[in-house]
Design a protein around this motif. Structure first.
Motif, mmCIF file in Angstrom:
data_model
loop_
_atom_site.group_PDB
_atom_site.id
_atom_site.type_symbol
_atom_site.label_atom_id
_atom_site.label_comp_id
_atom_site.label_asym_id
_atom_site.label_seq_id
_atom_site.Cartn_x
_atom_site.Cartn_y
_atom_site.Cartn_z
ATOM 1 N N GLN A 22 0.839 -1.201 -0.094
ATOM 2 C CA GLN A 22 -0.008 0.036 0.001
ATOM 3 C C GLN A 22 0.993 1.573 0.293
ATOM 4 O O GLN A 22 0.113 1.770 -0.614
ATOM 5 C CB GLN A 22 -1.320 -0.217 1.742
ATOM 6 N N ALA A 23 2.057 1.150 0.931
ATOM 7 C CA ALA A 23 3.168 2.565 1.272
ATOM 8 C C ALA A 23 3.428 2.718 -1.017
ATOM 9 O O ALA A 23 3.939 3.589 -1.151
ATOM 10 C CB ALA A 23 3.892 2.014 1.864
ATOM 11 N N CYS A 24 3.983 1.445 -0.977
ATOM 12 C CA CYS A 24 4.481 1.847 -2.596
ATOM 13 C C CYS A 24 3.514 2.337 -3.603
ATOM 14 O O CYS A 24 3.700 3.049 -4.508
ATOM 15 C CB CYS A 24 5.320 0.499 -2.769
ATOM 16 N N ARG A 25 2.629 1.432 -3.329
ATOM 17 C CA ARG A 25 1.236 2.088 -4.161
ATOM 18 C C ARG A 25 1.242 3.667 -3.831
ATOM 19 O O ARG A 25 0.571 4.357 -5.001
ATOM 20 C CB ARG A 25 0.478 1.639 -4.583
ATOM 21 N N THR A 26 1.199 4.102 -3.258
ATOM 22 C CA THR A 26 0.855 5.478 -2.911
ATOM 23 C C THR A 26 1.547 5.783 -2.991
ATOM 24 O O THR A 26 1.370 7.411 -4.120
ATOM 25 C CB THR A 26 0.420 5.802 -1.810
ATOM 26 N N ALA A 27 2.921 6.254 -3.622
ATOM 27 C CA ALA A 27 4.455 6.356 -3.686
ATOM 28 C C ALA A 27 4.017 6.560 -5.297
ATOM 29 O O ALA A 27 4.243 8.207 -6.067
ATOM 30 C CB ALA A 27 5.835 5.993 -4.137
ATOM 31 N N TYR A 28 3.716 5.607 -6.357
ATOM 32 C CA TYR A 28 3.677 5.130 -7.796
ATOM 33 C C TYR A 28 2.520 6.034 -8.275
ATOM 34 O O TYR A 28 1.883 6.272 -9.215
ATOM 35 C CB TYR A 28 3.236 4.066 -7.817
ATOM 36 N N ASP A 29 1.274 5.959 -7.200
ATOM 37 C CA ASP A 29 -0.464 6.290 -7.353
ATOM 38 C C ASP A 29 0.233 8.355 -8.115
ATOM 39 O O ASP A 29 0.171 9.129 -6.569
ATOM 40 C CB ASP A 29 -1.355 6.805 -6.712
ATOM 41 N N ARG A 30 -0.087 8.628 -9.015
ATOM 42 C CA ARG A 30 0.438 9.802 -9.431
ATOM 43 C C ARG A 30 -1.109 10.587 -8.958
ATOM 44 O O ARG A 30 -0.680 11.691 -8.472
ATOM 45 C CB ARG A 30 0.392 10.206 -10.940
ATOM 46 N N GLY A 31 -2.816 9.807 -8.621
ATOM 47 C CA GLY A 31 -3.237 10.805 -7.858
ATOM 48 C C GLY A 31 -3.463 10.732 -6.566
ATOM 49 O O GLY A 31 -4.560 11.914 -6.321
#
Length: 96
Positions: free
Chosen positions: A54-63
């Protein structure tokens, strides 16, 4: 002359296909993604689970906006990832 038309047509099609495929073969492989973040943490011997995902997806998600790197880092710090490792992992997630 009748025989050359099919050969010319085939040659033109072959060149067109080669030109169309060129961007696919020369595309850069370095890009931001959540896997780079996770792989970095895995290389530092952290267990990869749902909270790291979840943390890594947060970093990747430009939204998630311009603070997504800081949000990612905060999420990782909460699960006891060393600050320097969290910063490096999240930076990998937001790299263009």
């Amino acid at each position: 002359m009748i025989r050359t038309l099919p050969y010319r047509t085939a040659a033109v099609l072959a060149v067109a296909l080669a030109v169309a495929a060129l961007p696919l073969t020369t595309a850069p492989t370095a890009h931001a993604d959540d896997r780079a973040c996770e792989q970095y943490l895995h290389s530092k011997k952290y267990q990869i689970g749902p909270r790291v995902n979840q943390a890594c997806r947060t970093a990747y998600d430009r939204g998630k906006g311009p603070n997504r790197e800081a949000i990612c880092k905060e999420m990782l710090l909460k699960i006891e990832v060393k600050p320097s490792h969290a910063a490096s992992a999240c930076r990998l997630g937001v790299k263009p």
